[in-house]
Structures are given as structure tokens and as C-alpha cells.
Design a protein around this motif. Structure first.
Motif, mmCIF file in Angstrom:
data_model
loop_
_atom_site.group_PDB
_atom_site.id
_atom_site.type_symbol
_atom_site.label_atom_id
_atom_site.label_comp_id
_atom_site.label_asym_id
_atom_site.label_seq_id
_atom_site.Cartn_x
_atom_site.Cartn_y
_atom_site.Cartn_z
ATOM 1 N N GLU A 142 0.916 -1.264 -0.053
ATOM 2 C CA GLU A 142 0.021 -0.078 0.070
ATOM 3 C C GLU A 142 0.866 1.359 0.039
ATOM 4 N N LEU A 143 1.910 1.468 0.711
ATOM 5 C CA LEU A 143 2.810 2.400 0.791
ATOM 6 C C LEU A 143 3.608 2.742 -0.645
ATOM 7 N N VAL A 144 4.263 1.383 -1.005
ATOM 8 C CA VAL A 144 4.665 1.657 -2.457
ATOM 9 C C VAL A 144 3.521 2.244 -3.469
ATOM 10 N N VAL A 145 2.374 1.734 -3.598
ATOM 11 C CA VAL A 145 1.484 2.393 -4.430
ATOM 12 C C VAL A 145 1.289 3.790 -4.120
ATOM 13 N N GLU A 146 1.077 4.151 -2.947
ATOM 14 C CA GLU A 146 0.861 5.654 -2.362
ATOM 15 C C GLU A 146 1.999 6.529 -3.192
ATOM 16 N N LEU A 147 3.237 6.000 -2.770
ATOM 17 C CA LEU A 147 4.308 6.855 -3.264
ATOM 18 C C LEU A 147 4.652 6.816 -4.938
ATOM 19 N N GLN A 148 4.193 5.629 -5.443
ATOM 20 C CA GLN A 148 4.347 5.652 -7.023
ATOM 21 C C GLN A 148 3.145 6.500 -7.650
ATOM 22 N N THR A 149 2.140 6.623 -6.933
ATOM 23 C CA THR A 149 0.949 7.525 -7.420
ATOM 24 C C THR A 149 1.262 9.020 -7.105
ATOM 25 N N ALA A 150 1.819 9.396 -5.937
ATOM 26 C CA ALA A 150 2.089 10.768 -5.538
ATOM 27 C C ALA A 150 3.116 11.322 -6.340
ATOM 28 N N LEU A 151 4.243 10.414 -6.596
ATOM 29 C CA LEU A 151 5.414 11.024 -7.245
ATOM 30 C C LEU A 151 5.295 10.797 -8.779
ATOM 31 N N ASP A 152 4.504 9.972 -9.141
ATOM 32 C CA ASP A 152 4.293 9.397 -10.634
ATOM 33 C C ASP A 152 5.468 8.839 -11.140
ATOM 34 N N LEU A 153 6.072 7.979 -10.212
ATOM 35 C CA LEU A 153 7.408 7.474 -10.461
ATOM 36 C C LEU A 153 7.488 5.882 -9.925
ATOM 37 N N PRO A 154 7.171 5.109 -11.160
ATOM 38 C CA PRO A 154 6.775 3.526 -10.909
ATOM 39 C C PRO A 154 7.925 2.800 -10.431
#
Length: 252
Positions: A142-154
Motif C-alpha cells: 500500500e505504501l509503495v503504491v501511494e509513493l508511485q501515485t504521489a510521485l508518478d514514479l513507477p
């Protein structure tokens, strides 16, 4: 239809045998080529990592502000290691919550959105052992997905930068693509490089703080020396007349 001659049957078996051996050798050559490619990639990573560390040591020498250290590191990581975006999270007044203190590789409007962004990292992540290596094969929490989404960085690597009393911040850097050979998956070699970079940041900031404390101590000593001098002069000028008065030189 006549039966095959023994010589022809033998020849066919031999051809089949050698073809099988050739296929096996071809497979081994492919494996060897893959291993060599991996070693070349590891060697390139280490060379880039050592070169970057040497460059950073030179660039941060003499820096007196923590924010400048992070800015120099983020700029160098993007330009010299081929990362697209680098973010530095720092602790907020709420335990476990982090805000973006620096974003490199983002548009200005995105940076402005970061002002309200808060990411909660678990205690065990920020105690020095935390690490994310996110590529296509990585588990998406969940944290990884939150970071990917917030930063637009997969795809990214994230790890804490430690100080004497806990995490000074969290360094996160990564790419928007994962396409070999120009954009290989983030791996152990990248982790080693960024652990070394985090260690360099920690040591540099510690040295900055030691230098600040030494300068404060010097200024304090200088201040009290000046104050002592300023007090001593008027006191000395006052003591003479007072002693004369006490000795009765001017009468009762």
C-alpha cells in the motif's frame, strides 16, 4: 520402397547426436553471454557509483547547510546515474510523517502540490534498516503504491539517511521507464550505490554540525572574553576613586 541402408541410418543418428550437442553448446553460450552481460552491468554500476561518490565528496566539501548537501546529491544522482526523479523526505512534527523537502526532476506545478503531501513511513523503515527496491518484479504494498501515485514514479529505490538520533530524511530516486539496456531494472548494485551515498550524506551533515558547534564554542569564548574586557575597564577606572574615598583622602 527399399529399406534404409545401415550406413545411412548410422549417419542420421550421428547427425542427430551432433545437432543435440550443438544445441546444448548454444544454450551454454547464451547462458555465458547473459552472465557476462550481468557482470558488465555490475562493473558499470560500480564504476559509476565510485565516480559519483568521488565527485560528491569534492562537491560537498566546505558546504555549511544541510539543504545544500541534499540538493547537490539529488542533482548529481539525476545527471550522473541516469535517474529521472529524486525526492528527499524529511520528518515533520508528527512522528512517522514525512514531507517533501526537495524534488528534483519535477515540473514546478508538481513541486507546488508537494507542499501538502505527507507520507507516513513505518518506524521500522526509518530506523536505519528500511529499504525499497521497486521494479516490475517487486511486491506492491500500500505504501509503495501511494509513493508511485504521489510521485508518478513507477520504479525507485528508497532508503533512510541516518543521523545520531534517527533518520535525518529519506532519499528516494528512480526512473519512469524500465526498458533494457538503457533503463535496466533497479537492483542490488543500485542499492549498494545509494547506501554509500546515504552514508556520505550522513557523514557530511555530522561534520557540518560538529563545525557549527565548534564555531559556536569559538564565538562564545570570544564573546565572554570581550565582555570580560569591557567590564574590567570601567571597574578598574572606578576602583581608584573608590579606594581613595575609603582611605579618607577626601575627608569623612
Amino acid at each position: 520402397m527399399s529399406e534404409e541402408t545401415p550406413d545411412l541410418a548410422l549417419l542420421q543418428r550421428q547427425v542427430s547426436y551432433y545437432k543435440k550437442r550443438l544445441d546444448e553448446q548454444a544454450g551454454k553460450l547464451i547462458q555465458a553471454d547473459y552472465a557476462i552481460s550481468g557482470l558488465q552491468h555490475d562493473l558499470l554500476q560500480k564504476r559509476q557509483g565510485f565516480a559519483l561518490l568521488a565527485s560528491l565528496q569534492h562537491k560537498v566539501a566546505g558546504i555549511k547547510e544541510t539543504s545544500q548537501v541534499f540538493h547537490i546529491v539529488a542533482e548529481s544522482v539525476n545527471s550522473e546515474l541516469g535517474m529521472d526523479r529524486t525526492v528527499v523526505f524529511v520528518p515533520t512534527e508528527v512522528e512517522g510523517d514525512y514531507r517533501v523537502a526537495l524534488g528534483m526532476g519535477f515540473q514546478d506545478e508538481v513541486i507546488r502540490r508537494f507542499e501538502k503531501l505527507r507520507i507516513r513511513f513505518p518506524r521500522e523503515f526509518a530506523d536505519g534498516s528500511g529499504l525499497f527496491v521497486i521494479n516490475k518484479a517487486a511486491e506492491k504494498t500500500e505504501l509503495v503504491v501511494e509513493l508511485q501515485t504521489a510521485l508518478d514514479l513507477p520504479y525507485f529505490v528508497a532508503l533512510p539517511v541516518m543521523g545520531d538520533n534517527g533518520a535525518l530524511g529519506i532519499l528516494l530516486t528512480g526512473r519512469t521507464k524500465e526498458v533494457r539496456p538503457l533503463y535496466p531494472p533497479l537492483d542490488k548494485g543500485d542499492v549498494e550505490t545509494f547506501r554509500a551515498i546515504a552514508g556520505l550524506i550522513s557523514a557530511t551533515i555530522k561534520n557540518i554540525r560538529v563545525a557549527v558547534l565548534q564555531e559556536m564554542d569559538r564565538l562564545k569564548t570570544e564573546f565572554f572574553a570581550n565582555i570580560s574586557h569591557e567590564f574590567r575597564t570601567p571597574i578598574t577606572l572606578t576602583l581608584g576613586p573608590l579606594e581613595s574615598l575609603l582611605e579618607g583622602r577626601f575627608g569623612d
